[in-house]
Design a protein around this motif. Structure first.
Motif, PDB file in Angstrom:
ATOM      1  N   HIS A 182      35.202  44.942  32.635  1.00  0.00           N
ATOM      2  CA  HIS A 182      36.491  44.976  32.745  1.00  0.00           C
ATOM      3  C   HIS A 182      36.847  43.760  33.691  1.00  0.00           C
ATOM      4  O   HIS A 182      38.065  43.518  33.761  1.00  0.00           O
ATOM      5  CB  HIS A 182      37.030  46.244  33.426  1.00  0.00           C
ATOM      6  N   HIS A 183      36.150  42.880  33.744  1.00  0.00           N
ATOM      7  CA  HIS A 183      36.220  41.507  34.506  1.00  0.00           C
ATOM      8  C   HIS A 183      36.899  41.962  35.824  1.00  0.00           C
ATOM      9  O   HIS A 183      38.041  41.175  36.217  1.00  0.00           O
ATOM     10  CB  HIS A 183      37.176  40.722  33.575  1.00  0.00           C
ATOM     11  N   LEU A 184      36.421  42.839  36.651  1.00  0.00           N
ATOM     12  CA  LEU A 184      36.997  43.303  37.983  1.00  0.00           C
ATOM     13  C   LEU A 184      36.480  42.306  39.083  1.00  0.00           C
ATOM     14  O   LEU A 184      35.398  41.787  38.796  1.00  0.00           O
ATOM     15  CB  LEU A 184      36.840  44.718  38.239  1.00  0.00           C
ATOM     16  N   LEU A 185      37.094  42.358  40.253  1.00  0.00           N
ATOM     17  CA  LEU A 185      36.644  41.516  41.284  1.00  0.00           C
ATOM     18  C   LEU A 185      35.831  42.257  42.222  1.00  0.00           C
ATOM     19  O   LEU A 185      35.479  43.361  41.926  1.00  0.00           O
ATOM     20  CB  LEU A 185      38.165  41.169  41.997  1.00  0.00           C
ATOM     21  N   ASP A 186      35.024  41.744  43.051  1.00  0.00           N
ATOM     22  CA  ASP A 186      33.967  42.324  43.869  1.00  0.00           C
ATOM     23  C   ASP A 186      34.764  42.632  45.233  1.00  0.00           C
ATOM     24  O   ASP A 186      34.455  42.376  46.320  1.00  0.00           O
ATOM     25  CB  ASP A 186      33.157  41.363  44.080  1.00  0.00           C
ATOM     26  N   LYS A 187      35.736  43.603  44.874  1.00  0.00           N
ATOM     27  CA  LYS A 187      36.514  44.108  45.965  1.00  0.00           C
ATOM     28  C   LYS A 187      36.437  45.728  45.848  1.00  0.00           C
ATOM     29  O   LYS A 187      36.320  46.099  44.805  1.00  0.00           O
ATOM     30  CB  LYS A 187      37.915  43.532  45.980  1.00  0.00           C
ATOM     31  N   PRO A 188      36.470  46.482  46.757  1.00  0.00           N
ATOM     32  CA  PRO A 188      37.038  47.935  46.648  1.00  0.00           C
ATOM     33  C   PRO A 188      38.345  48.265  45.998  1.00  0.00           C
ATOM     34  O   PRO A 188      39.023  47.344  45.985  1.00  0.00           O
ATOM     35  CB  PRO A 188      37.036  48.438  48.101  1.00  0.00           C
ATOM     36  N   SER A 210      54.330  48.630  43.908  1.00  0.00           N
ATOM     37  CA  SER A 210      54.969  48.012  45.119  1.00  0.00           C
ATOM     38  C   SER A 210      54.120  47.976  46.275  1.00  0.00           C
ATOM     39  O   SER A 210      54.674  47.038  47.031  1.00  0.00           O
ATOM     40  CB  SER A 210      56.299  48.881  45.494  1.00  0.00           C
ATOM     41  N   VAL A 211      53.144  48.507  46.266  1.00  0.00           N
ATOM     42  CA  VAL A 211      52.274  48.194  47.546  1.00  0.00           C
ATOM     43  C   VAL A 211      51.226  47.024  47.423  1.00  0.00           C
ATOM     44  O   VAL A 211      50.501  47.042  48.301  1.00  0.00           O
ATOM     45  CB  VAL A 211      51.917  49.544  47.989  1.00  0.00           C
ATOM     46  N   VAL A 212      50.987  46.647  46.208  1.00  0.00           N
ATOM     47  CA  VAL A 212      49.819  45.966  45.970  1.00  0.00           C
ATOM     48  C   VAL A 212      49.609  44.683  47.084  1.00  0.00           C
ATOM     49  O   VAL A 212      48.625  44.335  47.418  1.00  0.00           O
ATOM     50  CB  VAL A 212      49.969  45.286  44.352  1.00  0.00           C
ATOM     51  N   ASP A 213      50.766  44.103  47.088  1.00  0.00           N
ATOM     52  CA  ASP A 213      50.718  42.926  47.968  1.00  0.00           C
ATOM     53  C   ASP A 213      50.552  43.075  49.301  1.00  0.00           C
ATOM     54  O   ASP A 213      49.996  42.366  50.143  1.00  0.00           O
ATOM     55  CB  ASP A 213      51.944  41.951  47.852  1.00  0.00           C
ATOM     56  N   ASP A 214      50.326  44.508  49.845  1.00  0.00           N
ATOM     57  CA  ASP A 214      49.967  44.660  51.045  1.00  0.00           C
ATOM     58  C   ASP A 214      48.596  44.954  51.505  1.00  0.00           C
ATOM     59  O   ASP A 214      48.290  45.032  52.545  1.00  0.00           O
ATOM     60  CB  ASP A 214      51.011  45.854  51.683  1.00  0.00           C
ATOM     61  N   TYR A 215      47.875  44.865  50.297  1.00  0.00           N
ATOM     62  CA  TYR A 215      46.502  45.180  50.465  1.00  0.00           C
ATOM     63  C   TYR A 215      45.735  44.146  49.825  1.00  0.00           C
ATOM     64  O   TYR A 215      44.935  44.440  48.777  1.00  0.00           O
ATOM     65  CB  TYR A 215      46.076  46.557  50.023  1.00  0.00           C
ATOM     66  N   PRO A 216      45.504  42.875  50.047  1.00  0.00           N
ATOM     67  CA  PRO A 216      44.909  41.953  49.505  1.00  0.00           C
ATOM     68  C   PRO A 216      43.274  42.003  49.435  1.00  0.00           C
ATOM     69  O   PRO A 216      42.730  41.444  48.875  1.00  0.00           O
ATOM     70  CB  PRO A 216      45.347  40.665  50.200  1.00  0.00           C
ATOM     71  N   ASN A 237      53.371  45.483  34.909  1.00  0.00           N
ATOM     72  CA  ASN A 237      52.383  44.678  35.538  1.00  0.00           C
ATOM     73  C   ASN A 237      52.274  43.332  35.585  1.00  0.00           C
ATOM     74  O   ASN A 237      51.542  42.598  35.990  1.00  0.00           O
ATOM     75  CB  ASN A 237      50.923  45.436  34.903  1.00  0.00           C
ATOM     76  N   ALA A 238      53.311  42.735  34.772  1.00  0.00           N
ATOM     77  CA  ALA A 238      53.607  41.225  34.406  1.00  0.00           C
ATOM     78  C   ALA A 238      53.136  40.333  35.676  1.00  0.00           C
ATOM     79  O   ALA A 238      52.445  39.192  35.511  1.00  0.00           O
ATOM     80  CB  ALA A 238      54.828  41.109  33.715  1.00  0.00           C
ATOM     81  N   LYS A 239      53.707  40.710  36.812  1.00  0.00           N
ATOM     82  CA  LYS A 239      53.790  39.758  38.012  1.00  0.00           C
ATOM     83  C   LYS A 239      52.818  40.288  38.940  1.00  0.00           C
ATOM     84  O   LYS A 239      52.876  39.607  40.119  1.00  0.00           O
ATOM     85  CB  LYS A 239      55.141  39.721  38.555  1.00  0.00           C
ATOM     86  N   LYS A 240      52.109  41.214  38.577  1.00  0.00           N
ATOM     87  CA  LYS A 240      50.922  41.650  39.674  1.00  0.00           C
ATOM     88  C   LYS A 240      49.813  41.399  39.559  1.00  0.00           C
ATOM     89  O   LYS A 240      49.245  41.118  38.133  1.00  0.00           O
ATOM     90  CB  LYS A 240      51.407  43.258  39.701  1.00  0.00           C
ATOM     91  N   ARG A 241      48.994  41.123  40.424  1.00  0.00           N
ATOM     92  CA  ARG A 241      47.581  40.833  40.306  1.00  0.00           C
ATOM     93  C   ARG A 241      46.728  42.337  39.958  1.00  0.00           C
ATOM     94  O   ARG A 241      45.743  42.504  40.978  1.00  0.00           O
ATOM     95  CB  ARG A 241      46.979  39.958  41.534  1.00  0.00           C
ATOM     96  N   VAL A 242      46.826  42.841  38.964  1.00  0.00           N
ATOM     97  CA  VAL A 242      46.228  44.313  38.846  1.00  0.00           C
ATOM     98  C   VAL A 242      45.539  44.390  37.469  1.00  0.00           C
ATOM     99  O   VAL A 242      46.031  44.022  36.522  1.00  0.00           O
ATOM    100  CB  VAL A 242      47.444  45.363  38.725  1.00  0.00           C
ATOM    101  N   SER A 243      44.382  45.010  37.561  1.00  0.00           N
ATOM    102  CA  SER A 243      43.726  45.159  36.285  1.00  0.00           C
ATOM    103  C   SER A 243      44.343  46.539  35.841  1.00  0.00           C
ATOM    104  O   SER A 243      44.916  47.551  36.351  1.00  0.00           O
ATOM    105  CB  SER A 243      42.325  45.131  36.657  1.00  0.00           C
ATOM    106  N   TYR A 244      43.414  46.556  34.307  1.00  0.00           N
ATOM    107  CA  TYR A 244      44.037  47.834  33.732  1.00  0.00           C
ATOM    108  C   TYR A 244      42.773  48.246  32.792  1.00  0.00           C
ATOM    109  O   TYR A 244      41.960  47.455  32.228  1.00  0.00           O
ATOM    110  CB  TYR A 244      45.259  47.538  32.686  1.00  0.00           C
ATOM    111  N   VAL A 245      42.328  49.308  32.879  1.00  0.00           N
ATOM    112  CA  VAL A 245      41.402  49.941  31.994  1.00  0.00           C
ATOM    113  C   VAL A 245      41.914  51.055  31.014  1.00  0.00           C
ATOM    114  O   VAL A 245      42.671  51.870  31.527  1.00  0.00           O
ATOM    115  CB  VAL A 245      40.190  50.618  32.751  1.00  0.00           C
TER     116      VAL A 245
END
Length: 370
Positions: A182-188, A210-216, A237-245
């Motif tokens: 899923h091309h995810l990052l190496d982050k929790p 709405s809380v995504v940017d608070d937990y980089p 999700n257009a403006k968020k750095r969020v993945s989807y499965v």
């Protein structure tokens, strides 16, 4: 034997599919015709209508779609009459199933109900219809047996919770494989489970994001529901750095650090995967005001209801906002709350009565209709 099964939601599709597999093991001639979803269709038989065309969330939404609902009820009765099943198995979904059960009983069909409607939460007077229209009831929550038998003098079968089977049989992908696929990052990972219906997803996901940017230091991953296209989620999700499965909720939970979960079966699934969670719920204003006046419960999540204490935090309606979500995530990630939640989760699993619900129910159904 001929089985007509009616499930109207994603969770019902899951439990019905496992019941169908268990029935196949003891009845080589099992012939299924059903209202449900892709999981049931994968087992075999004939899918009459998909649950995504049936699900209307909340009081106001049901009223707006009454014509469609009544049309579906009429069609279902005709279809049952033509199929002439040996038994009709109702899976939760009470508003629709009670109407069919009343008619079916009058027509002489055998009526079995697997996964009791939550009449202990509201509409307790439905016990009259259950006593009149249902031949056998199979309950999956430990307190339901006492509710039916001691309070209402109606014998039921406690079979344990089928989620224990579903999770026990699940074979997760390795962390590295899941991340690579899923091309995810190496982050929790913080998992977002916004529900299965478009109406609830629309209400929940914007708040969760709405809380995504608070937990980089974390990556957020949306669990796409069966029957919903990826494009539907992109508008939130257009403006968020969020993945989807898509259709991989169990794999996602198996690698997640924490989850934000819409109230429903997913709260219990998350707990059984031992993932700390915040339970979220937000309905339409009209539906919520009605529900608040007629539902008599201390909690809305299955986890807290079964344990009869606040194991997981519930953010309901106005309390579901970015500030409160951030505070609860902080509590789970950076305090001892996470450890206590794990301990409570293990006690929860013990209360659910062990694996084998699908097999027990299949054996009881088959025995009763021979």
């Amino acid at each position: 034997m001929k089985y007509y099964i009616i499930a109207g939601e994603a969770s019902g599709d899951l439990h019905a599919s496992n019941l169908m597999k268990a029935l196949q093991q003891i009845d080589a001639q099992a012939n299924f015709r059903f209202w449900g979803g892709d999981l049931m269709a994968n087992v075999g038989g004939t899918l009459v209508k998909h649950y995504k065309d049936l699900a209307f969330m909340g009081f106001a939404e049901v009223i707006m779609n009454l014509r469609t609902i009544f049309k579906n009820i009429k069609y279902c009765k005709q279809d049952i009459q033509e199929f002439q099943p040996d038994v009709i198995v109702f899976i939760d979904y009470p508003g629709f199933n009670f109407r069919i059960a009343k008619w079916a009983k009058q027509q002489g069909f055998k009526t079995h109900y697997y996964i009791s409607p939550q009449i202990w939460a509201w509409k307790e007077n439905r016990i009259k219809a259950i006593k009149r229209d249902i031949d056998e009831m199979y309950v999956i929550l430990p307190f339901e047996k006492e509710f039916y038998e001691q309070k209402h003098d109606f014998p039921v079968h406690f079979v344990g919770h089928p989620l224990l089977d579903a999770i026990k049989d699940f074979k997760p992908k390795s962390v590295s494989e899941f991340i690579k696929n899923h091309h995810l990052l190496d982050k929790p990972i913080i998992a977002l489970l916004p529900g299965s219906r478009k109406q609830e997803i629309s209400k929940m996901l914007s708040v969760m994001l709405s809380v995504v940017d608070d937990y980089p230091e974390y990556q957020f991953v949306i669990a796409g529901a069966p029957g919903q296209d990826a494009e539907f989620y992109e508008q939130f999700n257009a403006k968020k750095r969020v993945s989807y499965v898509q259709n991989e909720t169990y794999n996602l939970l198996s690698v997640s650090t924490v989850a934000l979960v819409t109230s429903g079966t997913a709260t219990l699934e998350t707990a059984l995967f031992k993932v700390p969670e915040v339970v979220c719920y937000k309905g339409s204003s009209i539906s919520y005001q009605i529900a608040k006046r007629i539902i008599n419960l201390n909690y809305i999540s299955l986890v807290n209801l079964i344990m009869d204490k606040p194991v997981v935090k519930e953010l309901i309606q106005g309390e579901l906002n970015a500030k409160n979500l951030k505070n609860e995530l902080h509590q789970i990630l950076y305090t001892n709350k996470r450890k206590q939640m794990f301990l409570d989760y293990y006690d929860l699993e013990l209360k659910l009565g062990g694996a084998g619900a699908s097999q027990k129910t299949a054996e009881l159904i088959f025995k009763k209709i021979q």
